[in-house]
Design an enzyme around this catalytic site. Structure first.
Site, PDB file in Angstrom:
ATOM      1  N   ASN A 101       0.874  -1.131  -0.128  1.00 36.79           N
ATOM      2  CA  ASN A 101       0.094  -0.042   0.133  1.00 36.79           C
ATOM      3  C   ASN A 101       0.932   1.263   0.100  1.00 36.79           C
ATOM      4  O   ASN A 101       2.302   1.336   0.354  1.00 36.79           O
ATOM      5  CB  ASN A 101      -1.097   0.035   1.155  1.00 36.79           C
ATOM      6  CG  ASN A 101      -0.235   0.027   2.495  1.00 36.79           C
ATOM      7  OD1 ASN A 101       0.763  -0.691   2.371  1.00 36.79           O
ATOM      8  ND2 ASN A 101      -0.884   0.651   3.633  1.00 36.79           N
ATOM      9  N   HIS A 102       0.300   2.320  -0.379  1.00 37.03           N
ATOM     10  CA  HIS A 102       1.201   3.620  -0.801  1.00 37.03           C
ATOM     11  C   HIS A 102       0.503   4.794   0.040  1.00 37.03           C
ATOM     12  O   HIS A 102      -0.371   5.346  -0.085  1.00 37.03           O
ATOM     13  CB  HIS A 102       1.193   3.957  -2.347  1.00 37.03           C
ATOM     14  CG  HIS A 102       2.416   4.568  -2.500  1.00 37.03           C
ATOM     15  ND1 HIS A 102       3.378   4.935  -1.818  1.00 37.03           N
ATOM     16  CD2 HIS A 102       2.912   5.216  -3.753  1.00 37.03           C
ATOM     17  CE1 HIS A 102       4.334   5.568  -2.428  1.00 37.03           C
ATOM     18  NE2 HIS A 102       4.039   5.628  -3.687  1.00 37.03           N
TER      19      HIS A 102
END
Length: 639
Positions: free
Chosen positions: A35-36
């Site tokens: 995830n960013h």
């Protein structure tokens, strides 16, 4: 040497820990999908992954000047989502045995939740037959290196965890065109990323979750308000919770079920959390029922004590209930105020600083709350939920939505309904959103005015309620609304149309039942389809049991972390009946729930209600059935 030094720095500053099986990265074909959440994501992956991966960076970022400096230390391949050659390059790298890191979102989150997932990463995994290893960062979104300034409370050095999830195979979908295969693969990757969030959710009690929210969003962050128009912060709410717990323990025992007959108000919320932290089990009673229905609920859940308010009973013309129901102990809030001693105040003050010391030992799977549903047989049943099942549904909702501390919920649906409780209270409270509690959803002129006055951004209601709000409201009353969720009854076409025409707002439909805490499926802006009730929530398993004479669809059966512990029935109130179903072969299986609803689910996962089973289920339902809507309408009778 530089990398070793940086690892030490990050471990000290962020107390960083790595959880999960790092051996998964040794797979000959490996696609890593984090995830960013911040600008530090790539740095930490470079430092703490046990392999030296190739980073696939979207071309609009890879072509920037600072990436030239980064490319000295890590290998970067520009990824253009619309250029098939870039995909082929990455597939060849995977086939060489090189692990590839791709941020499927393509950008740092600006909501705190998952952004849209690009199909390219999924297509790479499907073509190369690589395993997908999700990685979740938790804590980095609270740093100054995130893009959540002004939304979340940021910290200089928060605790950071890098969690490695089990590897998953993403097979190439069967579809008639490459475009469809690519889209379906992207949706499958989105599902993997959502399930990764669910798999890493904390295991805690509802009171512990309140303490976590208080820490994350700030103890003085305003969180809840009622018709007294005195807004409480997390700290002042905690103070009321501690006071309620101190008083309730005087006349109840640990493990006892306490009946609450109270309206939507802050004191009701304080009582729920206060009872829970001392090991009592709140049973939320329906105050629109008659004395016979109330007696049934009390018998089903073995309730010996009802906590209520004289002022509330008098205002709603319910004083006859205390006169007719004499087999329990009635406790009135007005009588409790004078019982608070100096010792109580000192106890509350101490535990305001050390709230965990006030808790009795509990596990997430312990009984947390009892709701009541009549279902299709019109016989009252107690639905027992654990801390884990309630919080799982909250996390499922947070996974597919982007509710945040800038939102404000108008919560007028009764808290004794699962829809009002989970979506109207627990979800916003644990997301940092503010809540306005209003006791009567049938005040069609008052509710829109309060939505306008309080700058609410989220509104919950039934189709009938929403239709009447639309007719009564000024076109500007709902100018700040960004999310309107309909449940309990089918969303009528004319309701959709008037909201679209008058306010330019699309109403989102959902589906659920009390036994699932309650949300099962929900349309959201990122994933919506007209005529459906949305996709089944992440981490839920489903199957359709064939029905004779029905060619399309089947009877929906479910299993998931948000499922109840079991039923309390009149026949044996002391026995908790766990959920069980008959599968398509007639075998009994536990931990599955039969909804009784005939549904179809398309290739994209969208659920359509085709028919009604024994539960009077209907399209757009978010709690219970026909009887629940009738119950809500009775609220107006006391006015």
């Amino acid at each position: 040497m530089l990398f070793k030094f940086l690892r030490l720095v990050f471990r000290l500053m962020f107390r960083l820990t790595v959880e999960g099986d790092i051996k998964q990265f040794n797979h000959p074909k490996c696609l890593i999908t984090p995830n960013h959440v911040s600008f530090l994501d790539g740095v930490l992956l470079t430092l703490f992954l046990p392999v030296k991966p190739v980073f696939a960076v979207y071309s609009n970022i890879a072509n920037r000047g600072f990436m030239k400096l980064v490319s000295r230390y890590v290998e970067i391949v520009p990824l253009d989502p619309i250029n098939p050659m870039a995909v082929r390059i990455l597939v060849k790298e995977i086939e060489k045995g090189r692990p590839i890191v791709v941020f499927p979102e393509g950008r740092i989150t600006v909501t705190g939740s998952l952004m849209k997932i690009y199909d390219g990463a999924a297509f790479i995994a499907a073509i190369s037959e690589a395993v997908v290893v999700p990685v979740r960062f938790e804590g980095l979104e609270r740093t100054l290196f995130s893009r959540l300034k002004g939304i979340f409370k940021l910290h200089l050095f928060p605790k950071v965890t890098m969690k490695i999830l089990p590897a998953t195979q993403l097979l190439m979908p069967n579809a008639s065109s490459s475009e469809q295969r690519r889209r379906l693969a992207g949706e499958r990757l989105h599902e993997i990323m959502m399930n990764a969030r669910m798999a890493t959710r904390p295991q805690e009690t509802i009171f512990e979750s309140l303490l976590v929210a208080r820490k994350q969003f700030g103890r003085f962050k305003p969180c809840i308000e009622d018709v007294s128009f005195k807004e409480d912060s997390y700290n002042s709410l905690l103070k009321k919770v501690l006071a309620a717990s101190r008083i309730l323990q005087r006349f109840t025992c640990q493990g006892e079920r306490i009946g609450f007959l109270l309206p939507n108000a802050t004191i009701m919320v304080a009582a729920i959390f206060g009872a829970s932290l001392r090991g009592r089990i709140p049973a939320l009673l329906n105050y629109t029922t008659d004395s016979h229905g109330l007696k049934n609920a009390l018998a089903v859940a073995s309730i010996k004590t009802i906590v209520t308010s004289r002022q509330f009973l008098k205002k709603e013309r319910l004083t006859h209930l205390s006169e007719q129901v004499t087999e329990v102990n009635w406790v009135y809030l007005e009588d409790l105020e004078s019982t608070v001693t100096l010792l109580d105040k000192l106890w509350i003050l101490w535990h305001l600083f050390f709230p965990k010391q006030a808790m009795v030992a509990q596990k997430p799977d312990d009984d947390a709350l009892v709701l009541f549903t009549s279902g299709s047989d019109a016989v009252s049943k107690g639905v027992v939920h654990s801390h884990a099942s309630l919080l799982a549904n909250v996390e499922q909702i947070k996974t597919i939505t982007d509710f945040n501390p800038l939102d404000r919920f108008m919560s007028s649906l009764p808290l004794f309904h699962a829809f009002g409780l989970t979506v109207g209270l627990f979800t916003p409270l644990l997301s940092g959103s503010r809540i306005f509690l209003y006791p009567n959803p049938l005040h069609y002129r008052v509710v829109p005015e309060l939505v306008y006055e309080c700058n609410c951004t989220v509104l919950l209601g039934t189709s009938s309620f929403l239709e009447n709000y639309a007719y009564s409201a000024h076109p500007y009353d709902f100018a700040r609304l960004r999310c309107v969720i309909a449940g309990i009854e089918k969303l009528a076409e004319n309701t959709k149309q008037i909201w679209q025409d008058k306010f330019g707002i699309r109403i989102l439909e959902g589906y659920g039942m009390t036994e699932c805490a309650p949300v099962i499926a929900l349309n959201v802006p990122m994933m919506a389809k007209v005529g459906t009730v949305g996709r089944i929530l992440p981490a839920m398993e489903f199957r359709l049991i064939p029905i004779a004479g029905i060619k399309q669809g089947g009877r929906l059966q479910l299993r998931g972390p948000n499922m109840m512990k079991g039923y309390l029935r009149m026949e044996d109130p002391n026995h908790l009946e766990p959920p069980a179903v008959k599968d398509e072969h007639g075998n009994i299986q536990f931990d599955w729930l039969d909804t009784g609803d005939i549904v179809s689910i398309d290739e994209q996962g969208f659920c359509t209600i085709l028919g009604r089973g024994k539960r009077f289920a209907k399209q757009g339902e978010l709690d219970g059935g026909k009887a629940d809507f009738v119950t809500l309408c009775k609220i107006a009778e006391a006015e």
